[in-house]
Write a protein that holds these residues in place. Sequence first.
Motif, mmCIF file in Angstrom:
data_model
loop_
_atom_site.group_PDB
_atom_site.id
_atom_site.type_symbol
_atom_site.label_atom_id
_atom_site.label_comp_id
_atom_site.label_asym_id
_atom_site.label_seq_id
_atom_site.Cartn_x
_atom_site.Cartn_y
_atom_site.Cartn_z
ATOM 1 N N UNK A 122 0.867 -1.180 0.000
ATOM 2 C CA UNK A 122 0.000 0.000 0.000
ATOM 3 C C UNK A 122 0.905 1.232 0.000
ATOM 4 N N UNK A 123 1.218 1.756 -1.182
ATOM 5 C CA UNK A 123 2.137 2.898 -1.225
ATOM 6 C C UNK A 123 1.544 4.101 -0.498
ATOM 7 N N UNK A 124 2.409 4.812 0.225
ATOM 8 C CA UNK A 124 1.930 5.921 1.038
ATOM 9 C C UNK A 124 3.078 6.835 1.432
ATOM 10 N N UNK A 125 2.719 8.024 1.895
ATOM 11 C CA UNK A 125 3.660 8.979 2.456
ATOM 12 C C UNK A 125 3.251 9.158 3.915
ATOM 13 N N UNK A 126 4.123 8.795 4.840
ATOM 14 C CA UNK A 126 3.790 8.848 6.266
ATOM 15 C C UNK A 126 3.794 10.273 6.791
ATOM 16 N N UNK A 127 2.792 10.574 7.616
ATOM 17 C CA UNK A 127 2.713 11.867 8.309
ATOM 18 C C UNK A 127 2.954 11.716 9.809
ATOM 19 N N UNK A 128 2.551 10.577 10.373
ATOM 20 C CA UNK A 128 2.744 10.334 11.809
ATOM 21 C C UNK A 128 2.879 8.838 12.028
ATOM 22 N N UNK A 129 3.908 8.456 12.776
ATOM 23 C CA UNK A 129 4.099 7.043 13.094
ATOM 24 C C UNK A 129 4.988 6.909 14.318
ATOM 25 N N UNK A 130 4.795 5.796 15.012
ATOM 26 C CA UNK A 130 5.668 5.480 16.138
ATOM 27 C C UNK A 130 5.231 6.085 17.465
ATOM 28 N N UNK A 131 4.699 7.298 17.461
ATOM 29 C CA UNK A 131 4.278 7.914 18.719
ATOM 30 C C UNK A 131 2.817 8.365 18.692
ATOM 31 N N UNK A 132 2.086 7.942 17.675
ATOM 32 C CA UNK A 132 0.657 8.234 17.609
ATOM 33 C C UNK A 132 -0.061 7.241 18.533
ATOM 34 N N UNK A 133 -1.092 7.700 19.231
ATOM 35 C CA UNK A 133 -1.872 6.810 20.091
ATOM 36 C C UNK A 133 -3.314 6.785 19.606
ATOM 37 N N UNK A 134 -4.065 5.839 20.113
ATOM 38 C CA UNK A 134 -5.493 5.771 19.769
ATOM 39 C C UNK A 134 -6.205 7.038 20.228
ATOM 40 N N UNK A 135 -5.737 7.606 21.340
ATOM 41 C CA UNK A 135 -6.356 8.812 21.878
ATOM 42 C C UNK A 135 -6.071 10.041 21.017
ATOM 43 N N UNK A 136 -4.905 10.108 20.410
ATOM 44 C CA UNK A 136 -4.573 11.270 19.573
ATOM 45 C C UNK A 136 -5.071 11.109 18.138
ATOM 46 N N UNK A 137 -5.412 9.889 17.751
ATOM 47 C CA UNK A 137 -5.794 9.622 16.363
ATOM 48 C C UNK A 137 -6.940 10.515 15.893
ATOM 49 N N UNK A 138 -8.028 10.569 16.636
ATOM 50 C CA UNK A 138 -9.187 11.376 16.238
ATOM 51 C C UNK A 138 -8.856 12.850 16.086
ATOM 52 N N UNK A 139 -8.258 13.472 17.114
ATOM 53 C CA UNK A 139 -7.914 14.886 16.989
ATOM 54 C C UNK A 139 -6.933 15.179 15.840
ATOM 55 N N UNK A 140 -5.975 14.295 15.620
ATOM 56 C CA UNK A 140 -5.013 14.513 14.539
ATOM 57 C C UNK A 140 -5.723 14.433 13.187
ATOM 58 N N UNK A 141 -6.574 13.433 13.000
ATOM 59 C CA UNK A 141 -7.307 13.314 11.737
ATOM 60 C C UNK A 141 -8.240 14.499 11.532
ATOM 61 N N UNK A 142 -8.908 14.949 12.590
ATOM 62 C CA UNK A 142 -9.771 16.140 12.483
ATOM 63 C C UNK A 142 -8.968 17.344 12.028
#
Length: 183
Positions: A122-142
């Motif tokens: 799945x080719x992609x360009x990473x924006x956040x990895x390694x220190x993202x949490x389930x709790x931060x996922x929603x706010x970051x995507x928003x």
Amino acid sequence: MIAVTSLLDQSHSDRVTDLTELLEKKFGLTGVKMTPYPHLTLLTAEVPDMEELREYLEQTCRETEPFTIRTTGLGVFPGECPVIYIPVLRTPPLNLLHTKLHGDISEMSSEMGIYYNPSMWLPHVSLALGDTTRETLGPVLSFLCSYNFNWEITLDNLTILQKSGDYFLKDEEYHFGRKELTI
């Protein structure tokens, strides 16, 4: 383990860097910076003879012309530390290059990264990895939803990234297309 990647052109590299700096400021996310160059990973491998790989990539780049890829939207690889990324659409030129690289490099490799197999990649360009949490996922995507990720990016290189301490650093970079001699 090394990664064979294509570094993004300067304009899109700057865009990704600006976004990752905003994610650091707003959410404290810095994990993606372990690779300080915005890129598209084509494969990962354990290659015993790096000189053979370098010669192969140099030759492949001489035979490859730059081409355009497109991105769209946002994606998430789920898990304990979700990865937030910009999906890259698979096109015939990208698939052709990826399949060639994967097939040829697997012949000189003692191990290949499973997620880069042509049937799973799945080719992609990473924006956040390694220190993202389930709790931060929603706010970051928003936060990221206010940005347009419909980009056209010219791929014009293959670059080896190699782990050095906590970072993946450039080992060698090769550019597509034959160099014409001027007389």
